[in-house]
Structure formats: structure tokens, C-alpha cells
Design a protein around this motif. Sequence first.
Motif, PDB file in Angstrom:
ATOM      1  N   ALA A   2       0.839  -1.206   0.000  1.00 27.41           N
ATOM      2  CA  ALA A   2       0.000   0.000   0.000  1.00 27.41           C
ATOM      3  C   ALA A   2       0.872   1.254   0.000  1.00 27.41           C
ATOM      4  CB  ALA A   2      -0.886  -0.017   1.236  1.00 27.41           C
ATOM      5  N   GLU A   3       0.397   2.254  -0.703  1.00 29.79           N
ATOM      6  CA  GLU A   3       1.145   3.510  -0.810  1.00 29.79           C
ATOM      7  C   GLU A   3       0.917   4.330   0.456  1.00 29.79           C
ATOM      8  OE1 GLU A   3       3.753   5.938  -2.154  1.00 29.79           O
ATOM      9  OE2 GLU A   3       3.218   4.197  -3.356  1.00 29.79           O
ATOM     10  N   THR A   4       1.950   4.992   0.917  1.00 32.88           N
ATOM     11  CA  THR A   4       1.774   5.823   2.115  1.00 32.88           C
ATOM     12  C   THR A   4       1.117   7.135   1.724  1.00 32.88           C
ATOM     13  OG1 THR A   4       3.979   6.657   1.777  1.00 32.88           O
ATOM     14  CG2 THR A   4       3.702   4.923   3.404  1.00 32.88           C
ATOM     15  N   GLY A   5       0.377   7.701   2.665  1.00 34.40           N
ATOM     16  CA  GLY A   5      -0.320   8.946   2.384  1.00 34.40           C
ATOM     17  C   GLY A   5       0.552  10.157   2.684  1.00 34.40           C
ATOM     18  N   HIS A   6      -0.066  11.346   2.546  1.00 32.05           N
ATOM     19  CA  HIS A   6       0.660  12.583   2.809  1.00 32.05           C
ATOM     20  C   HIS A   6       0.234  13.119   4.162  1.00 32.05           C
ATOM     21  CE1 HIS A   6       2.265  12.691  -1.201  1.00 32.05           C
ATOM     22  NE2 HIS A   6       1.078  12.363  -1.646  1.00 32.05           N
ATOM     23  N   LEU A   7       1.169  13.697   4.849  1.00 38.31           N
ATOM     24  CA  LEU A   7       0.806  14.337   6.107  1.00 38.31           C
ATOM     25  C   LEU A   7       0.039  15.609   5.772  1.00 38.31           C
ATOM     26  CD1 LEU A   7       4.032  14.108   8.256  1.00 38.31           C
ATOM     27  CD2 LEU A   7       1.874  12.978   8.665  1.00 38.31           C
ATOM     28  N   GLY A   8      -0.985  15.906   6.546  1.00 37.02           N
ATOM     29  CA  GLY A   8      -1.760  17.111   6.287  1.00 37.02           C
ATOM     30  C   GLY A   8      -0.945  18.350   6.643  1.00 37.02           C
ATOM     31  N   THR A  11      -0.645  19.120  10.285  1.00 37.74           N
ATOM     32  CA  THR A  11       0.362  18.360  11.040  1.00 37.74           C
ATOM     33  C   THR A  11       1.740  18.992  10.862  1.00 37.74           C
ATOM     34  OG1 THR A  11      -0.954  16.417  10.566  1.00 37.74           O
ATOM     35  CG2 THR A  11       1.245  16.038  11.432  1.00 37.74           C
ATOM     36  N   VAL A 311      11.627   8.693  11.339  1.00 35.77           N
ATOM     37  CA  VAL A 311      11.885   7.954  10.087  1.00 35.77           C
ATOM     38  C   VAL A 311      11.604   6.468  10.316  1.00 35.77           C
ATOM     39  CG1 VAL A 311      13.640   7.283   8.399  1.00 35.77           C
ATOM     40  CG2 VAL A 311      13.544   9.630   9.216  1.00 35.77           C
ATOM     41  N   GLY A 314       8.096   5.336   9.978  1.00 37.38           N
ATOM     42  CA  GLY A 314       7.481   5.368   8.646  1.00 37.38           C
ATOM     43  C   GLY A 314       7.404   6.710   7.946  1.00 37.38           C
ATOM     44  N   THR A 315       8.082   7.735   8.494  1.00 38.97           N
ATOM     45  CA  THR A 315       8.062   9.038   7.822  1.00 38.97           C
ATOM     46  C   THR A 315       9.046   9.014   6.663  1.00 38.97           C
ATOM     47  OG1 THR A 315       7.697   9.977   9.997  1.00 38.97           O
ATOM     48  CG2 THR A 315       8.188  11.520   8.223  1.00 38.97           C
ATOM     49  N   LYS A 316       8.584   9.469   5.501  1.00 35.54           N
ATOM     50  CA  LYS A 316       9.465   9.457   4.343  1.00 35.54           C
ATOM     51  C   LYS A 316      10.467  10.599   4.452  1.00 35.54           C
ATOM     52  CE  LYS A 316       5.901   9.029   1.438  1.00 35.54           C
ATOM     53  NZ  LYS A 316       5.137   8.969   0.223  1.00 35.54           N
ATOM     54  N   ARG A 317      11.593  10.432   3.781  1.00 35.13           N
ATOM     55  CA  ARG A 317      12.656  11.451   3.852  1.00 35.13           C
ATOM     56  C   ARG A 317      12.164  12.796   3.328  1.00 35.13           C
ATOM     57  NH1 ARG A 317      17.727   8.994   6.012  1.00 35.13           N
ATOM     58  NH2 ARG A 317      17.003   6.880   6.172  1.00 35.13           N
ATOM     59  N   GLN A 319       9.261  13.936   3.565  1.00 36.46           N
ATOM     60  CA  GLN A 319       8.407  14.553   4.583  1.00 36.46           C
ATOM     61  C   GLN A 319       9.256  15.197   5.673  1.00 36.46           C
ATOM     62  OE1 GLN A 319       6.132  10.945   5.215  1.00 36.46           O
ATOM     63  NE2 GLN A 319       4.313  11.853   4.308  1.00 36.46           N
ATOM     64  N   MET A 323       9.299  19.125   6.688  1.00 39.74           N
ATOM     65  CA  MET A 323       9.112  19.535   8.095  1.00 39.74           C
ATOM     66  C   MET A 323      10.153  20.576   8.485  1.00 39.74           C
ATOM     67  SD  MET A 323       8.583  16.096  10.270  1.00 39.74           S
ATOM     68  CE  MET A 323       7.290  14.973   9.822  1.00 39.74           C
TER      69      MET A 323
ATOM     70  N   THR B  86      10.959   2.312   4.142  1.00 42.39           N
ATOM     71  CA  THR B  86      10.140   3.189   4.987  1.00 42.39           C
ATOM     72  C   THR B  86       8.671   2.801   4.859  1.00 42.39           C
ATOM     73  OG1 THR B  86      11.728   4.955   4.600  1.00 42.39           O
ATOM     74  CG2 THR B  86       9.606   5.605   5.508  1.00 42.39           C
ATOM     75  N   LEU B  90       6.195   1.213   7.765  1.00 43.23           N
ATOM     76  CA  LEU B  90       4.949   1.885   8.117  1.00 43.23           C
ATOM     77  C   LEU B  90       3.746   0.941   8.042  1.00 43.23           C
ATOM     78  CD1 LEU B  90       3.418   4.512   8.744  1.00 43.23           C
ATOM     79  CD2 LEU B  90       3.350   4.975   6.308  1.00 43.23           C
ATOM     80  N   LEU B 118       0.385   9.161   8.623  1.00 41.52           N
ATOM     81  CA  LEU B 118       1.416   8.753   7.657  1.00 41.52           C
ATOM     82  C   LEU B 118       0.859   7.720   6.681  1.00 41.52           C
ATOM     83  CD1 LEU B 118       4.645   8.361   9.817  1.00 41.52           C
ATOM     84  CD2 LEU B 118       4.226  10.091   8.092  1.00 41.52           C
ATOM     85  N   GLN B 119      -0.067   6.915   7.195  1.00 36.88           N
ATOM     86  CA  GLN B 119      -0.670   5.889   6.322  1.00 36.88           C
ATOM     87  C   GLN B 119      -1.722   6.472   5.392  1.00 36.88           C
ATOM     88  OE1 GLN B 119      -1.914   3.024   9.347  1.00 36.88           O
ATOM     89  NE2 GLN B 119      -0.408   1.578   8.541  1.00 36.88           N
ATOM     90  N   GLY B 120      -1.988   7.750   5.556  1.00 36.19           N
ATOM     91  CA  GLY B 120      -2.917   8.410   4.636  1.00 36.19           C
ATOM     92  C   GLY B 120      -4.310   8.557   5.193  1.00 36.19           C
TER      93      GLY B 120
END
Lengths: 416, 280
Positions: A2-8, A11, A311, A314-317, A319, A323, B86, B90, B118-120
Motif C-alpha cells: 500500500a502507498e503511504t499517504g501525505h501528512l496534512g 500536522t 523515520v 514510517g516518515t518518508k525522507r 516529509q 518539516m 520506509t 509503516l 502517515l498511512q494516509g
Amino acid sequence: MAETGHLGLLTYLALATRNLSRNHRRTLITLLTMIFGISTLTLLSALNDGWLNQMKTNFILSYTGHLQIHAKGFEASQNLRDRITEPGEVSRLMQSYPEIIGWTQRIRTSGLASAGAGSAGIQIMATDPEQETWVTSMNQRVKEGGWLRPGMTRDLLLGRIVAQNLGAELGDRVILMAQRLNGEMVSEVFHLHGILETGAPQIDRTLALITLNSAQHWLQMGQTVTDIVIRADIHDNTDVLYRLFTQQLSGLKYEIMPWQELDPMVKQWLEFSDAYGLVILFVVIILVLAEILNTMLISLHERQKELGVIVAIGTKRKQIFLMLLLEAVMLIFLGAILGYLAGSLLVYSLADSGIDLTRFANAFEFFYMDPVIHPQLTRNSAMKILGATLAAALLAGIYPAWKATRLSLSQALRIQ
Amino acid sequence: MPDQTPTSIIKARDLHKCYWVGTMPFPALHGINLDIEPGEFTVLAGRSGSGKSTLLNLIGALESADNGSVEVLGENILAMGRDQRTRFRLQNIGFVFQAYNLIRVFSARENVAYVCQLQGKGRKKSMEIADHWLHEVEIGHLGYRRPDQLSGGQQQRVAVARALASEPKIILADEPTANLDSMTGRRLIHLMQDLNRRLGTTFLISSHDPDVKQAAGRLIKLADGQIVDAWDNIPKPPIAPASACPVENLPLTKRLRNYLREARKKALNKRGHKMNEDQH
């Protein structure tokens, strides 16, 4: 996978704001440094803009106007043969442009003046005394005697220095000598009606002012003139009018010159001042950038472990990069806005009274400067300051943010 | 140890890892082979420097091995790129660290919700999930507190909730009780055991805490970077029952009284032991 989402954005903002406030003393010191730097920069820019604007205004109002129209080649030859033979054709256009608040016709030629004590080379300028008051402030620069009136055919005004050199006083006879269109040398007797002090020594040293009618008659010019001088409502409209007249009067007959071209020295001086302003901007921004960079790197060093954990979970680089970049941008923008506000308050408090440099007035008089400088905030300067600040914010933020993305996870997690 | 188990959730083969300090090599793992099945509650035991944390880091895709392979959920994680790892962490792995490692500027619920975001998942949904897991670990009422307003045990519970919030298949816990007093440590193990039984999440814990070892469904002992011993289904004497009210939530006077009682008990035991030795 599954693809990771974006932080709002919320946040990111929460993280940036809270991270900035976690060491509030350091953030405060950084902000104060920035406020000091940016407010100083704003004040210096406003002073620079203020005196540049004064200089422009003085230069334009003392003699040249915003724009001059000549017959082609006159500015180089200064010869009466290169004259505007149909001034009515140009004058008709003046009514069409609301940007024009005044215009006058002039004759300019060089000649010789002699009075009881001696003689001097002069620049004879003939103008319509009423129209001239709409274009320049020469009528307000009469130090002795009075301004010319229409119908005065045997009266003249002299610049202060030329009058001194000739030893002429009000009411004295002054003989002017000049060349007619046909090359014949002629002289005429005038009476000194007033003495002018424009504040520009190069004008005060050579100017002899007579009425347009008397010059046209004396020099046998008929209705022809050498200059049509235009005053715009604001300095910035010079370019607009220049373009309009260039389009309207295109062809071989006329040359249209904005004020910057009429005195290259003034133009160079203005360019130099602009460059000087940029140097100040650059130095202050470099100092601000160094301060922010230092703060961000210390903060990064302190938070290595936390970033490692972020990291790890699960935080992507990219992101992490955002930050830290947002943190730097927020800090620098807060500092820039507060600094600009503080600087603006300083400028407004000094705008009316100005900064009195009367003690150094002699050093400034060559540059059409008033001894009291009134700081002035301009949109151009504000954009430059804010633009440079944004660039600095990005530069100061990018390196620590990039460094954070290179963090070794295993080392970061081992930090005690 | 079986060479290949079709149901293995974690499978490590011939793992080697060496750290370098300047030109000095420090071997950490030396030919580790390991299979963990889904739902296991496994403890890696061993002295400090035996390679427990390194093994967990390799399984957690936090570090690269010098040699060998690690398959987690059928994926060769050592072959993955940085961003791929990563994403993998997650989605599939929850971490509990020795020093809790919560985000200092976030409240407990924000810390837990962060992984969901992070998971959306949306902010609101993430907060709901965070509240659920904080209740699961019995600190639902402390959601708005920041880490510095929580005790060590409470922080570690937040860390467990954070690890569970992403609904991982595996939880890796590195010395989770090392910074806790023995009673709080026991409560935490009890909680993790309970979650393991109820949710079926695989737990792999590194620890040298005897209470943790006691709770293990399977105990793997490491020494000098190698597996030296392993027990399955070791007999588990019941660990001290957790009181209904977690100690960190008791009023200070009660906590102090508990602490003094424990200290007194320890001192008496010690004295008794010494007297026995003297008599002998």
C-alpha cells in the motif's frame, strides 16, 4: 504494497510551530536578531529611496522636466538650426494625456554675458514664464528680485554664481551675446530682474533666463523653439509618456529624451545608489541567513534521535525535508514580518521630521540633495526585502533539511 | 531450528553484520539463522553487546546487513531501497524503543495518530484510532498530555499504542522495560502478552529482563552475535498480576508508599540472604 499517504498541512504546521517553541529562548533570540537586521535594512532602504526620490524630484523640477522633445540631433549639436519648426504639432498632443500636468516651450543656446565687472560664458534659456511654473520650480528658486512675467522683453534672471562672477546686481544692465540662425552674432541689453539659486551649481554657474517671446524676436526664430519640456504627474509615468510620444512622433524629425538621458551623471549616480542599496541588502540577508542556519543546525543536532525515530516509524525522507524546511521558512518569515513592521514604524516616525544632515549640506549640493532626508517606503524595496528574505529562508532551510534526510538511522537511534 | 518453515513471518538466513569504528571492526552478528511464526511472542535474550538490538534493527529494516538475507512477510527487505523500506515499516512493523522515543511536541493521542496520518488516514479518523488504542493500553484519559507530563510507564504505553495503531503484523520491541521500575515493567509485559493473545500480532522483543524472559512464548539466547540457545514453550510461572489500577495513576502518596514497601522488602531479603551466608 500500500502507498503511504501525505501528512496534512495542519500536522506540518503543528510540528513546525511546536518545535520552534520547544526552545523558546533560542527562538526568541533568533527572532530578535532577525527583527533588528530586517528593521535596520528597512530603514536604510527607506532612507536610500527617500533621498533618491528627493534627488530625482530636485533634478527634474530644477530644470529638465520628466521628458524633453527636441528636433532630431539638437541635444548633441546644441545648434539653433536643429529646432522644432512646428511646435504646435507636438503641443496638440499634450492635451491627450492625463499623465501630463504641465509643459512648456523653450529656446536654449549658448552665449556670452557681460556686465560692468566682467564677462562669462552662459547658457541662455528662454521660456514662457507662466507655462514654466507648471513644469519646474524655478520660480520658487528666485533668491533676489522676482520671477519673469509675460511681456517682459528686456528683463533677465541670472544664476547666483554667474551673477556673482559678473558682479551684477538687481537692476544692472547685462549684455547678452548669441548667434542667430544664420550665424550672425548679435547682442542685446537686458536688465537684471532676479537672481536664481537652483541648488545645482552647474546650473547656477551658467544660467541666463529670458522670456520666450523676447528670444524668438531677438534671435529671429519666428515661432520655432528648441525644446518642449513635459512634466508628468508622477516619476513612474515618465516611461509611459516616453513610449506614447515615441509611438506618436516616430520618424526622423524628433528626439524624445527622458530625464535620465539628459544628465548621464545623475543617471549613473542613481544606478550607483541602487547598487549600494543592493549591497546593504545582501550583507544584512547574509547575516540573517547565517543566524538562521546556525539555529537550525543546532536544533537538528539536538533532535537527531527524534528524527531517527520519526523515520523509523514510517516518515518518508521528503516529509522530513518538508518539516524542517517549513520550520526555517516560518521562523524567517515571522522575523521578516516583525522586522519589516518595526522598520516601518521607525520610517513613519521619521517621515515628517526627516533626518537633518544640514552639517553636511555642502557635500550633497552637487547631487540635487536636500539637507533633510525623508525616509520613504516603496513597494519596490518591500518586494526586494521580502524576496531576499524568502530566498534566505529557503537557503537557510534547505541545507539542514537535506542534512536531516541523510541521517543514519542506526546511529540516530543509538543516541542516548 | 527448522531450516525452512512455510509459515514463517520472519526468516533470517546467514546474517552477518559488522560495525566499524575507524579501522577497528566490531562484529555484531555472525551467521544468524532465524524463523519466527505468526503470532509468536518471542524474546531475544543475551548480554549487552550480544547483537540483540542489531538483529532487531535488521529485521525492522532499519539497517543493512553485510551478508545474508532477511525475509519479512515474504519480502526480502535487504533488497529494498530506502523509501521502499520506509513504506514497508509503516505498513507492517510497529516499534517500541527502550527510551520510549515519543515526539516531544505532540500529545499522547497526536503521537499515536501520527502513524495513521502517515498511512494516509484523515486527521479525524486518525484521532479516533489513537483514542481507541490509548484505551486499549489503559491510558485513554491521558491522551491530551505531552510526553513530559507522563511517567515512564505511561510513555511506554503510548509507544505500544503507537506501534499498534498502524495495525502492523509484527511489533519489534527493543528493551521495552529497561527504563521502567520492575512493577511497571511487569504491567507492560502483561499488556503486551494480552495484546499478542487477543490480536495475534507477532511480538519480537529484545530484553535481558528476567520478567520478560519469563513471559516469552519462545526464548532465543544470543551471545557474541550468534544464537547459542533457544527454548520453545518454556514453562511460564505466572508473572505478578497487574493491579486494576496502573501504579503510575495512583496518587503520589500511594506510589511513594508502594515504592518504600518494595525497597524495604528488597532490603530485608538482602539482609536475610546475607545472614544465611554468615550462618553457613
